[in-house]
Design an enzyme around this catalytic site. Sequence first.
Site, PDB file in Angstrom:
ATOM      1  N   SER B  14       0.851  -1.190   0.000  1.00 26.73           N
ATOM      2  CA  SER B  14       0.000   0.000   0.000  1.00 26.73           C
ATOM      3  C   SER B  14       0.886   1.240   0.000  1.00 26.73           C
ATOM      4  O   SER B  14       1.806   1.323  -0.813  1.00 26.73           O
ATOM      5  CB  SER B  14      -0.947  -0.044   1.200  1.00 26.73           C
ATOM      6  OG  SER B  14      -1.840   1.036   1.157  1.00 26.73           O
ATOM      7  N   HIS B  41      -2.475  -1.057  -3.464  1.00 27.90           N
ATOM      8  CA  HIS B  41      -3.636  -0.157  -3.366  1.00 27.90           C
ATOM      9  C   HIS B  41      -3.467   0.996  -4.353  1.00 27.90           C
ATOM     10  O   HIS B  41      -2.413   1.633  -4.378  1.00 27.90           O
ATOM     11  CB  HIS B  41      -3.741   0.425  -1.956  1.00 27.90           C
ATOM     12  CG  HIS B  41      -4.192  -0.584  -0.940  1.00 27.90           C
ATOM     13  ND1 HIS B  41      -4.105  -0.360   0.406  1.00 27.90           N
ATOM     14  CD2 HIS B  41      -4.751  -1.812  -1.077  1.00 27.90           C
ATOM     15  CE1 HIS B  41      -4.588  -1.409   1.064  1.00 27.90           C
ATOM     16  NE2 HIS B  41      -4.973  -2.316   0.177  1.00 27.90           N
ATOM     17  N   ASP B 134      -5.325  -3.731   5.896  1.00 26.87           N
ATOM     18  CA  ASP B 134      -5.606  -4.733   4.878  1.00 26.87           C
ATOM     19  C   ASP B 134      -4.403  -5.680   4.845  1.00 26.87           C
ATOM     20  O   ASP B 134      -3.265  -5.267   5.080  1.00 26.87           O
ATOM     21  CB  ASP B 134      -5.769  -4.021   3.529  1.00 26.87           C
ATOM     22  CG  ASP B 134      -6.211  -4.960   2.423  1.00 26.87           C
ATOM     23  OD1 ASP B 134      -6.739  -6.054   2.736  1.00 26.87           O
ATOM     24  OD2 ASP B 134      -6.043  -4.596   1.240  1.00 26.87           O
TER      25      ASP B 134
END
Lengths: 285, 190
Positions: B14, B41, B134
């Site tokens: 991310s 992401h 996540d």
Amino acid sequence: MPRLVLEALMSTETELFDLELKVLLEAVYLRYHYDFRHYAVSSLRRRMRHAMSRHGLERLSDLQHRVLHDPAFFAEAMQYFTVQVSEMFRDPGYFAALREHAVPVLKTYPSIKVWVAGCSTGEEVWSMAILLEEEGLLDRAVIYATDINPKALEAAESGVFALDRMALFSRNYQAAGGRHSLSDYFTTGYGGAVFDRRLKKQVVFADHSLATDAVFSEVHLVSCRNVLIYFNRELQDRAVGLFHDSLVRRGFLGLGAKESLQFGAHAADFEACSAQQRLYRRTAA
Amino acid sequence: MSTPFPQAVVIGASAGGVQALREVLRCFPARFPAPVLVVQHIPRDRPSGLAALFDGECPLPVAEAEDKEPLCPGVVLFAPPDYHLLVEDRSTVSLSRDEPVLYSRPAIDPLFESAADVFGAGLLGILLTGASSDGSAGVAAVRREGGTVWIQDPDEAVSPVMPASAIAFAGADAIVTLRDLCRRLGSFTP
Ligand SMILES: C[S@@+](CC[C@H](N)C(=O)[O-])C[C@H]1O[C@@H](n2cnc3c(N)ncnc32)[C@H](O)[C@@H]1O
């Protein structure tokens, strides 16, 4: 039991889960005639695990028990078997491509039929109706809006969407080449945005399954977005076969942004019209 | 010391991930005999360009995944914007537009969990820098199914939250710097 046999019977949790999933889908098919047996298993597993944790069930067979014995529970569980996520003018480039490539051809027909397959809660249908209206085509069009989820169809027909989604929908609409302001098409009331009833007088909402039902009409454009991803390849081939049989010669087929015909059995029956926007045309043959 | 090749590799990243991925993807040996799947992401509403960016830099071919695309050994597939990337079976991927996970679509958990279902102990998961949590559930699933997980050392990560929460939630088989990671990727043998 001999030790060897016992060892052969050991399975991982995932193998057992898949076994229970198979049994569940078979049971749902036999009891309710909804056929989820050829859906993509990776996302089904996820959604079934959500359903289990949501209802505090330890095994998938517990879910099966409730689904089989309680039709009301199954009606609710439909939300786990199907995915209801949608947006108006989702992937605006697709709607722009429809305007650019399909509309000029559709204008040459005295009347046109459009099939929005797997329309969910209606965002795609209302987008399509607005687009046809702005192109002067709505009055001579019939739009078939089909789905297997009765709750979704009901919501689609109501044409009421949450107000807090309108900013996103307006942005999409503008990016899709909208000619006005999206707010010209709705009033606010019932705690939401209520779309103009006039837009849906040419829309027929109907229950239709791409997994079990047959072709019902000849159409000039099929828009089936973000539905095929939930099917396995075999079921994708069935659905695309239906679209092919339903389309007039040189009719249009629009798919979701990352869905393509290239891995399926019907690749040769269509040619790309806008490869990037997943807009295809039925070949002449 | 040499370890056998995994049957598949999944990577999640991310905030700060593009730079970290650049270093990691460069380290894969050419002719790596397993598919590599990546969730970074990215914003939902515009094309990502990541696959094109890395295609020239990684010894392996890199592409953005299509629905039902075959999984090929030695090919790196990125999740496209606004879709979750899932492993369907040993030879196919699926995409989905299910709800975002922790505000992200694509998200790391769906990839790791679906890959764990299919590849079990044959899976290698790699979790890199990020400011979200996540990936924690995904790491847990990979380890539960017997797979191996390497997590970037939070002290080295641009954004320590994601690796730190996964380590706290599910543990790791190794906590590694990017340099360790490269060495490990190079030390696989058939
Ligand atoms: C993610 S929604 C797509 C909504 C809309 N087309 C879009 O792109 O935003 C998927 C829809 O497919 C429907 N669906 C699932 N299986 C189906 C089937 N066998 N036949 C027709 N529709 C189906 C679901 O009920 C759901 O409404």
